[in-house]
Design a protein around this motif. Structure first.
Motif, PDB file in Angstrom:
ATOM      1  N   LEU A  79       0.810  -1.228   0.000  1.00  0.00           N
ATOM      2  CA  LEU A  79       0.000   0.000   0.000  1.00  0.00           C
ATOM      3  C   LEU A  79       0.838   1.271   0.000  1.00  0.00           C
ATOM      4  CD1 LEU A  79      -3.033  -0.252   2.462  1.00  0.00           C
ATOM      5  CD2 LEU A  79      -3.048  -0.028  -0.012  1.00  0.00           C
ATOM      6  N   ARG A  92      -3.181   3.098  -9.232  1.00  0.00           N
ATOM      7  CA  ARG A  92      -2.949   1.738  -8.753  1.00  0.00           C
ATOM      8  C   ARG A  92      -3.543   0.733  -9.736  1.00  0.00           C
ATOM      9  NH1 ARG A  92      -5.079  -0.812  -3.199  1.00  0.00           N
ATOM     10  NH2 ARG A  92      -5.046   1.320  -2.429  1.00  0.00           N
ATOM     11  N   TYR A  96      -1.715  -2.415 -11.535  1.00  0.00           N
ATOM     12  CA  TYR A  96      -2.215  -3.800 -11.500  1.00  0.00           C
ATOM     13  C   TYR A  96      -2.324  -4.348 -12.916  1.00  0.00           C
ATOM     14  CZ  TYR A  96      -3.663  -3.809  -6.547  1.00  0.00           C
ATOM     15  OH  TYR A  96      -3.693  -3.798  -5.189  1.00  0.00           O
ATOM     16  N   ALA A 287      -7.640 -13.324  -8.032  1.00  0.00           N
ATOM     17  CA  ALA A 287      -8.089 -12.452  -6.940  1.00  0.00           C
ATOM     18  C   ALA A 287      -8.702 -11.171  -7.511  1.00  0.00           C
ATOM     19  CB  ALA A 287      -6.911 -12.120  -6.015  1.00  0.00           C
ATOM     20  N   GLY A 291     -12.729 -10.423  -7.528  1.00  0.00           N
ATOM     21  CA  GLY A 291     -13.094  -9.281  -6.679  1.00  0.00           C
ATOM     22  C   GLY A 291     -13.785  -8.161  -7.434  1.00  0.00           C
ATOM     23  N   TRP A 293     -16.720  -7.821  -8.826  1.00  0.00           N
ATOM     24  CA  TRP A 293     -18.100  -7.501  -8.433  1.00  0.00           C
ATOM     25  C   TRP A 293     -18.132  -6.768  -7.085  1.00  0.00           C
ATOM     26  CZ3 TRP A 293     -20.802  -9.350  -4.128  1.00  0.00           C
ATOM     27  CH2 TRP A 293     -20.200 -10.384  -3.392  1.00  0.00           C
ATOM     28  N   VAL A 294     -17.161  -7.073  -6.223  1.00  0.00           N
ATOM     29  CA  VAL A 294     -17.108  -6.406  -4.911  1.00  0.00           C
ATOM     30  C   VAL A 294     -16.734  -4.930  -5.105  1.00  0.00           C
ATOM     31  CG1 VAL A 294     -15.891  -6.328  -2.693  1.00  0.00           C
ATOM     32  CG2 VAL A 294     -16.492  -8.541  -3.716  1.00  0.00           C
ATOM     33  N   ARG A 295     -15.730  -4.705  -5.944  1.00  0.00           N
ATOM     34  CA  ARG A 295     -15.306  -3.316  -6.189  1.00  0.00           C
ATOM     35  C   ARG A 295     -16.404  -2.539  -6.896  1.00  0.00           C
ATOM     36  NH1 ARG A 295     -10.871  -6.356  -7.757  1.00  0.00           N
ATOM     37  NH2 ARG A 295     -11.230  -5.911  -9.965  1.00  0.00           N
ATOM     38  N   ASP A 296     -17.078  -3.198  -7.856  1.00  0.00           N
ATOM     39  CA  ASP A 296     -18.186  -2.534  -8.561  1.00  0.00           C
ATOM     40  C   ASP A 296     -19.307  -2.172  -7.595  1.00  0.00           C
ATOM     41  OD1 ASP A 296     -16.823  -2.794 -10.883  1.00  0.00           O
ATOM     42  OD2 ASP A 296     -18.022  -4.458 -11.694  1.00  0.00           O
ATOM     43  N   ALA A 297     -19.613  -3.107  -6.704  1.00  0.00           N
ATOM     44  CA  ALA A 297     -20.697  -2.856  -5.739  1.00  0.00           C
ATOM     45  C   ALA A 297     -20.328  -1.700  -4.819  1.00  0.00           C
ATOM     46  CB  ALA A 297     -20.972  -4.124  -4.929  1.00  0.00           C
ATOM     47  N   ALA A 298     -19.079  -1.664  -4.379  1.00  0.00           N
ATOM     48  CA  ALA A 298     -18.652  -0.587  -3.479  1.00  0.00           C
ATOM     49  C   ALA A 298     -18.748   0.767  -4.183  1.00  0.00           C
ATOM     50  CB  ALA A 298     -17.227  -0.840  -2.991  1.00  0.00           C
ATOM     51  N   ALA A 300     -20.739   1.496  -6.769  1.00  0.00           N
ATOM     52  CA  ALA A 300     -22.162   1.789  -6.998  1.00  0.00           C
ATOM     53  C   ALA A 300     -22.798   2.296  -5.710  1.00  0.00           C
ATOM     54  CB  ALA A 300     -22.887   0.537  -7.490  1.00  0.00           C
ATOM     55  N   TYR A 301     -22.455   1.673  -4.606  1.00  0.00           N
ATOM     56  CA  TYR A 301     -23.015   2.086  -3.311  1.00  0.00           C
ATOM     57  C   TYR A 301     -22.569   3.510  -2.982  1.00  0.00           C
ATOM     58  CZ  TYR A 301     -24.023   2.213   1.680  1.00  0.00           C
ATOM     59  OH  TYR A 301     -24.496   2.585   2.913  1.00  0.00           O
ATOM     60  N   LYS A 304     -24.405   6.034  -5.212  1.00  0.00           N
ATOM     61  CA  LYS A 304     -25.806   6.198  -4.792  1.00  0.00           C
ATOM     62  C   LYS A 304     -25.899   7.097  -3.567  1.00  0.00           C
ATOM     63  CE  LYS A 304     -27.353   1.668  -5.455  1.00  0.00           C
ATOM     64  NZ  LYS A 304     -27.967   0.443  -4.913  1.00  0.00           N
ATOM     65  N   HIS A 305     -25.032   6.840  -2.611  1.00  0.00           N
ATOM     66  CA  HIS A 305     -25.172   7.534  -1.340  1.00  0.00           C
ATOM     67  C   HIS A 305     -24.545   8.906  -1.338  1.00  0.00           C
ATOM     68  CE1 HIS A 305     -27.380   4.382   0.760  1.00  0.00           C
ATOM     69  NE2 HIS A 305     -26.800   3.626  -0.151  1.00  0.00           N
TER      70      HIS A 305
ATOM     71  N   HIS B  34      -5.596 -12.958  -1.230  1.00  0.00           N
ATOM     72  CA  HIS B  34      -6.530 -13.241  -2.326  1.00  0.00           C
ATOM     73  C   HIS B  34      -7.752 -12.325  -2.324  1.00  0.00           C
ATOM     74  CE1 HIS B  34      -4.242 -16.945  -3.057  1.00  0.00           C
ATOM     75  NE2 HIS B  34      -4.209 -17.069  -1.754  1.00  0.00           N
ATOM     76  N   PRO B  36     -10.322  -8.915  -2.639  1.00  0.00           N
ATOM     77  CA  PRO B  36     -10.698  -8.132  -3.811  1.00  0.00           C
ATOM     78  C   PRO B  36     -10.020  -6.758  -3.891  1.00  0.00           C
ATOM     79  CG  PRO B  36     -12.481  -8.134  -2.217  1.00  0.00           C
ATOM     80  CD  PRO B  36     -11.432  -9.059  -1.683  1.00  0.00           C
ATOM     81  N   LEU B 155     -22.629  -4.341  -0.100  1.00  0.00           N
ATOM     82  CA  LEU B 155     -22.812  -5.370  -1.129  1.00  0.00           C
ATOM     83  C   LEU B 155     -24.294  -5.642  -1.386  1.00  0.00           C
ATOM     84  CD1 LEU B 155     -19.956  -7.845  -0.097  1.00  0.00           C
ATOM     85  CD2 LEU B 155     -19.935  -6.178  -1.966  1.00  0.00           C
ATOM     86  N   THR B 159     -24.807  -3.266  -6.501  1.00  0.00           N
ATOM     87  CA  THR B 159     -25.363  -3.491  -7.846  1.00  0.00           C
ATOM     88  C   THR B 159     -26.405  -4.617  -7.765  1.00  0.00           C
ATOM     89  OG1 THR B 159     -23.694  -5.165  -8.313  1.00  0.00           O
ATOM     90  CG2 THR B 159     -23.147  -2.899  -8.910  1.00  0.00           C
TER      91      THR B 159
END
Lengths: 309, 255
Positions: A79, A92, A96, A287, A291, A293-298, A300-301, A304-305, B34, B36, B155, B159
């Motif tokens: 980091l 970053r 990657y 990895a 991951g 979908w997790v980054r996308d969800a974060a 998007a959240y 929204k907020h 591992h 995300p 989560l 989405t």
């Protein structure tokens, strides 16, 4: 104008004034640093994998906790280093991308497998030991953010090295099986660790310019020799041996002479043909992809907020 | 060694608490390297590290108590590494495979919410050592709960894809949640009447977070229990096989 800026830049370097992100710098200085810092950051992150391999099998709860904490430190180093590289104008995610595409490199040492528990000690003592010799001079490197990141990294790395040595010391005083495990790990890690310092000076294309810019302060061969001198002494405490019949104290040079390094092996590992290159890269890509979908969800959240505010 | 014949409720309770922490920590540690996002890799590894630390505290105390009546030398490591599955008293939920990252986080949330209320009760327990460990652990668990709640919400309310993944995860893990608040004799013996509030608090907290995440609790499910009494899923055997390998292959060694 360009010449003046370059002269001023070199003067600053010569006067040991740190270069900061907003200062003018030659493009090649910037690119060299991005390459070097990101490579270093990637090494920390890929380096989590061979040690992570033994978390679930650590032989005592104390060792398990130590190992987890160590790998967590390495993620932390990743980091700091990614952040330092970001000050040079690369994100970053781009770094990657370069890692996953194979464009960016990471330390060749992490392409070797961890086969027994003793490898955890050997990595701490030898791999981190070699890394420290490379890294201590980097605490004085000319680019400010890199130098400051390295000060934190070095403190933790020397701790890891002591822990690694201590772990091998316990094995070296243990049962016959444990002693064998200890010696065998040293045998496997020794030569790849010598390669960690990079090609010999007469074949190191970036060394001269990097020394002039004070990115590097010692050559590959100088650091390698320092490492051999240090380890050849420390191994006596373990009562183990280094796998090199040519290793011998030289009264004239007051250094240890050592055998010929198989540079073909390093070349192969760098080209992707080391024992674990594929596994390491597959694990990193997996990895990252798993991951997504997790980054996308974060994101998007967050989007929204932030709108709701 | 075996702890199967132990009747002392305090020792059994300590083993249960330690086993929950160790097995959950083991599962969380599987994510190390591992994850995300690098920051979250560090966060989950940190949680695993806390849990291994908690397990050690419970085991060390249990080892001390067991040693008082045992001829064998009992340590935190003999408890972790030399017992078979039937001696382990962790809830089944802790040993379930991680699934995707959201499923791991959801599992971690459901357990942290339970531990948060349980440890508040334990903190007030007259058993001094138990109370001290609870106080120390509670600081860590408050963070585990905050971190995992935030991610469950993110989560669930992220989405469409992430929401569906969390709903699927909830289907998998929810049938194992009743065991958390389904108290055994050894727990009730130590907790006394105080155990009654834990279940209500847990349901309230979990419902609130899942509501904010937009995730509906499955309406029909069959509850799986038995872990606290040593009746496990098939997964535990593999966890122990891996975890105990060195201690079994090279017995009586110092590490």
């Amino acid at each position: 104008m360009g010449i003046n800026l370059e002269e001023q830049f070199q003067q600053k370097i010569d006067q040991e004034i740190k270069i900061e992100p907003k200062d003018w710098m030659p493009q090649k200085y910037r690119h060299t640093l991005i390459r070097q810092i990101s490579q270093h950051a990637h090494s920390e992150v890929v380096g989590m994998l061979p040690e992570g391999n033994w978390i679930s099998r650590a032989p005592s709860l104390k060792r398990k906790a130590i190992l987890l904490a160590k790998i967590q430190d390495e993620a932390g180093h990743g980091l700091y280093l990614y952040s330092a590289a970001e000050t040079l104008g690369i994100s970053r995610d781009e770094m990657y991308e370069q890692l996953h595409s194979g464009k960016a490199k990471y330390s060749s040492i992490f392409n070797y497998p961890t086969l027994t528990w003793a490898d955890m000690g050997a990595i701490g003592w030898l791999v981190d030991g070699a890394a420290i010799l490379n890294q201590v001079p980097l605490c004085r490197t000319s680019y400010g953010p890199y130098a400051r990141a390295m000060i934190r990294v070095c403190k933790e790395e020397s701790f890891h090295q002591r822990q690694g040595f201590e772990s091998l010391l316990v094995l070296s005083k243990g049962t016959e099986d444990q002693k064998r495990m200890c010696q065998e790990a040293i045998n496997r890690w020794w030569w790849p660790c010598l390669m960690m310092f990079g090609p010999p000076d007469d074949q190191s294309p970036n060394t001269i310019q990097s020394m002039q810019w004070k990115i590097k302060r010692f050559s590959n061969d100088e650091l390698r020799q320092k490492f051999v001198n240090m380890i050849a002494e420390q191994i006596k405490i373990l009562g183990m041996t280094l796998p090199d019949p040519d290793l011998e104290w030289n009264e004239e040079t007051m250094q240890y002479d050592f055998g010929k390094i198989n540079w073909e092996e390093l070349k192969q590992v760098i080209q992707g043909n080391g024992p674990c290159n594929k596994e390491r890269m597959d694990a990193r890509r997996k990895a990252w992809n798993d991951g997504e979908w997790v980054r996308d969800a974060a994101s998007a959240y967050a989007a929204k907020h932030s709108k709701q505010l | 060694m075996t702890t199967k014949e132990i009747k002392n409720p305090l020792i059994n309770f300590l083993l249960h608490l330690g086993d929950d922490a160790l097995i959950l920590g083991h599962r969380n540690s599987e994510w190390c390297g591992h994850g995300p996002v690098l920051e979250q890799d560090i966060a989950l590894t940190n949680i695993a590290l806390d849990q291994i630390g908690q397990a050690r505290n419970f085991y060390q105390y249990a080892a001390k108590l067991i040693s008082e009546t045992s001829v064998e030398k009992i340590t935190e490591d003999s408890i972790a590494y030399l017992r078979d599955g039937w001696d382990f008293k962790n809830c089944l939920l802790t040993e379930l495979p991680n699934g995707h990252w959201g499923q791991t986080v959801l599992k971690q949330f459901l357990i942290a919410a339970f531990q948060y209320y349980l440890y508040q009760v334990l903190e007030k327990n007259s058993e001094e050592q138990l109370s001290a460990i609870a106080t120390k652990s509670l600081k860590e668990i408050s963070y585990h709960l905050r971190w995992s709640s935030e991610w469950v919400i993110r989560l669930g309310d992220g989405t469409d894809d992430s929401k569906q993944k969390m709903l699927d995860a909830l289907e998998i893990v929810w049938p194992y949640t009743n065991e958390l608040t389904n108290f055994t004799d050894y727990e009730i013996e130590i907790l006394g009447d105080t155990y009654k509030s834990i279940k209500d608090n847990w349901i309230e907290k979990v419902s609130a977070v899942l509501l904010e995440a937009g995730l509906e609790i499955p309406s029909t499910f069959y509850s799986h229990t038995g872990g606290k009494q040593g009746n496990h899923t098939e997964h535990l055997g593999y966890i122990l096989t891996e975890m105990q390998f060195l201690q079994r292959a090279y017995p009586n060694s110092e590490w």
